[in-house]
Enzyme design. Structure first.
Site, mmCIF file in Angstrom:
data_model
loop_
_atom_site.group_PDB
_atom_site.id
_atom_site.type_symbol
_atom_site.label_atom_id
_atom_site.label_comp_id
_atom_site.label_asym_id
_atom_site.label_seq_id
_atom_site.Cartn_x
_atom_site.Cartn_y
_atom_site.Cartn_z
ATOM 1 N N ASP A 11 -4.526 1.991 11.189
ATOM 2 C CA ASP A 11 -6.178 1.623 11.467
ATOM 3 C C ASP A 11 -6.082 1.667 13.207
ATOM 4 O O ASP A 11 -6.047 2.539 13.817
ATOM 5 C CB ASP A 11 -6.631 0.440 10.817
ATOM 6 C CG ASP A 11 -8.068 0.497 10.637
ATOM 7 O OD1 ASP A 11 -8.632 1.213 11.756
ATOM 8 O OD2 ASP A 11 -8.627 -0.694 10.121
ATOM 9 N N LYS B 19 -6.498 6.549 11.227
ATOM 10 C CA LYS B 19 -7.839 6.464 11.861
ATOM 11 C C LYS B 19 -7.865 6.751 13.218
ATOM 12 O O LYS B 19 -7.745 5.629 13.987
ATOM 13 C CB LYS B 19 -8.585 5.364 11.238
ATOM 14 C CG LYS B 19 -8.874 5.107 9.983
ATOM 15 C CD LYS B 19 -9.453 4.067 9.575
ATOM 16 C CE LYS B 19 -9.758 3.903 7.899
ATOM 17 N NZ LYS B 19 -10.145 2.514 7.622
ATOM 18 N N GLU C 253 4.488 3.959 6.131
ATOM 19 C CA GLU C 253 3.303 3.067 6.048
ATOM 20 C C GLU C 253 1.979 3.837 5.095
ATOM 21 O O GLU C 253 2.123 5.012 5.126
ATOM 22 C CB GLU C 253 2.710 3.001 7.375
ATOM 23 C CG GLU C 253 2.898 1.529 7.990
ATOM 24 C CD GLU C 253 1.993 0.449 7.434
ATOM 25 O OE1 GLU C 253 1.525 0.751 6.212
ATOM 26 O OE2 GLU C 253 1.727 -0.349 7.940
ATOM 27 N N ASP C 254 1.147 3.316 4.576
ATOM 28 C CA ASP C 254 -0.007 3.801 3.814
ATOM 29 C C ASP C 254 -0.958 4.460 4.789
ATOM 30 O O ASP C 254 -1.413 5.595 4.820
ATOM 31 C CB ASP C 254 -0.523 2.800 2.880
ATOM 32 C CG ASP C 254 -0.978 1.666 3.339
ATOM 33 O OD1 ASP C 254 -0.643 1.152 4.901
ATOM 34 O OD2 ASP C 254 -1.692 0.848 2.709
ATOM 35 N N VAL D 274 -11.241 3.630 2.939
ATOM 36 C CA VAL D 274 -10.664 4.455 1.755
ATOM 37 C C VAL D 274 -9.889 3.552 0.828
ATOM 38 O O VAL D 274 -9.380 2.396 1.231
ATOM 39 C CB VAL D 274 -9.677 5.539 2.392
ATOM 40 C CG1 VAL D 274 -10.798 6.657 2.958
ATOM 41 C CG2 VAL D 274 -8.525 5.194 3.078
ATOM 42 N N GLY E 28 0.662 -1.325 -0.152
ATOM 43 C CA GLY E 28 -0.061 -0.148 -0.103
ATOM 44 C C GLY E 28 0.790 1.431 0.003
ATOM 45 O O GLY E 28 0.419 2.340 -0.488
ATOM 46 N N ASP F 133 -5.853 -0.302 -1.605
ATOM 47 C CA ASP F 133 -6.881 -1.404 -2.637
ATOM 48 C C ASP F 133 -7.990 -1.562 -2.010
ATOM 49 O O ASP F 133 -8.276 -1.462 -0.753
ATOM 50 C CB ASP F 133 -5.965 -2.399 -2.975
ATOM 51 C CG ASP F 133 -6.113 -3.420 -1.934
ATOM 52 O OD1 ASP F 133 -5.497 -2.981 -0.800
ATOM 53 O OD2 ASP F 133 -6.235 -4.663 -2.024
ATOM 54 N N ARG G 99 -5.914 1.027 -6.409
ATOM 55 C CA ARG G 99 -4.439 1.557 -6.064
ATOM 56 C C ARG G 99 -3.873 2.521 -6.922
ATOM 57 O O ARG G 99 -3.235 3.607 -6.328
ATOM 58 C CB ARG G 99 -3.298 0.458 -6.119
ATOM 59 C CG ARG G 99 -3.827 -0.708 -4.814
ATOM 60 C CD ARG G 99 -2.207 -1.633 -5.039
ATOM 61 N NE ARG G 99 -2.512 -2.937 -4.263
ATOM 62 C CZ ARG G 99 -2.425 -2.936 -3.020
ATOM 63 N NH1 ARG G 99 -2.386 -2.104 -2.209
ATOM 64 N NH2 ARG G 99 -2.740 -4.363 -2.348
HETATM 65 P P1 5GP Z 1 -4.143 -2.119 11.408
HETATM 66 O O1 5GP Z 1 -3.248 -3.010 11.964
HETATM 67 O O2 5GP Z 1 -3.442 -0.823 11.712
HETATM 68 O O3 5GP Z 1 -5.425 -2.100 11.987
HETATM 69 O O4 5GP Z 1 -4.305 -2.173 9.840
HETATM 70 C C1 5GP Z 1 -3.533 -1.517 9.056
HETATM 71 C C2 5GP Z 1 -3.638 -2.256 7.563
HETATM 72 O O5 5GP Z 1 -5.057 -2.312 7.282
HETATM 73 C C3 5GP Z 1 -3.231 -1.017 6.433
HETATM 74 O O6 5GP Z 1 -1.811 -1.241 5.978
HETATM 75 C C4 5GP Z 1 -4.295 -1.386 5.248
HETATM 76 O O7 5GP Z 1 -3.686 -2.704 4.610
HETATM 77 C C5 5GP Z 1 -5.430 -2.022 6.024
HETATM 78 N N1 5GP Z 1 -6.322 -1.145 6.097
HETATM 79 C C6 5GP Z 1 -6.829 -0.230 7.014
HETATM 80 N N2 5GP Z 1 -7.737 0.638 6.760
HETATM 81 C C7 5GP Z 1 -7.770 0.793 5.501
HETATM 82 C C8 5GP Z 1 -8.849 1.436 4.621
HETATM 83 O O8 5GP Z 1 -9.510 2.195 4.958
HETATM 84 N N3 5GP Z 1 -8.420 1.169 3.401
HETATM 85 C C9 5GP Z 1 -7.572 0.211 2.767
HETATM 86 N N4 5GP Z 1 -7.629 0.082 1.652
HETATM 87 N N5 5GP Z 1 -6.853 -0.696 3.791
HETATM 88 C C10 5GP Z 1 -7.243 -0.309 4.999
#
Ligand code: 5GP
Length: 180
Positions: free
Chosen positions: A107, A135, A103-104, A157, A49, A163, A169
């Site tokens: 969350d 977020k 990082e992209d 998003v 991402g 994606d 993407r």
């Molecule tokens: P976390 O471990 O912080 O909960 O999740 C991070 C990963 O979840 C990100 O690197 C991404 O791959 C995915 N992710 C979380 N929220 C989104 C979103 O709104 N859109 C997309 N496309 N991926 C997300």
């Protein structure tokens, strides 16, 4: 691209324009240039991402640096180890280095939390995090995002590297899901 985007079975609406994103990336790069002068940092780009964000950001980074790419994947370990994070591609020494993880989106922050543990175990001088999106309402961790472009609501998003089921993407703008 127009203001709405139909990907597979979901409708998305434009949320952050390319211009807004580029402005934010530019100021992030300026801060990194200031903070990392003479520090010869290692940037760790988390694929897939972050590829567009990292490319835009790193084109504006003017300090001498190294760039490596990793892929993270989770699998179920034994009962005692629980969910295990597998890191592919981290093949340089980070000992005494200044590290910035790119990082992209963050969350809940759990993926990065587990990756941070692995990076810290490699004894870097310092670890910082750069993320395009966060977020805050979902984020449950105690580390901070040092370089952040945008805080966004708890909505899904796509675009700018992110994606939906492998698609979406390839956009310079970021779109959010339209709940109908
Ligand atoms: P976390 O471990 O912080 O909960 O999740 C991070 C990963 O979840 C990100 O690197 C991404 O791959 C995915 N992710 C979380 N929220 C989104 C979103 O709104 N859109 C997309 N496309 N991926 C997300």
């Amino acid at each position: 691209m127009s203001n709405t985007w139909f990907i597979k079975d979901k409708l998305f609406t434009k949320y952050l324009s390319s211009e807004e994103i580029q402005n934010s990336v530019r100021s992030l790069a300026a801060r990194i240039n200031q903070d990392m002068t003479d520090k010869n940092p290692v940037f760790i780009v988390v694929l897939n991402g972050a590829f567009i964000f990292a490319a835009d950001l790193l084109k504006k980074v003017r300090v001498d640096c190294e760039i490596v790419f990793v892929k993270l994947s989770s699998y179920s370990g034994t009962q005692s180890t629980g969910n295990v994070l597998e890191v592919m591609g981290l093949d340089i020494s980070l000992k005494n280095r200044h590290v910035i993880i790119i990082e992209d989106i963050v969350d809940t922050g759990l993926t990065l939390h587990r990756f941070l543990d692995k990076v810290r175990a490699m004894e870097p001088a310092d670890v910082r995090i750069a993320s395009c999106l966060l977020k805050p309402d979902a984020f449950k961790m105690d580390y901070s995002i040092d370089y952040l472009c945008f805080s966004i609501p708890n909505e899904f998003v796509v675009g700018y590297g992110l994606d939906y089921d492998g698609l979406g993407r390839n956009s310079a703008d970021i779109y959010k899901i339209l709940n109908t």
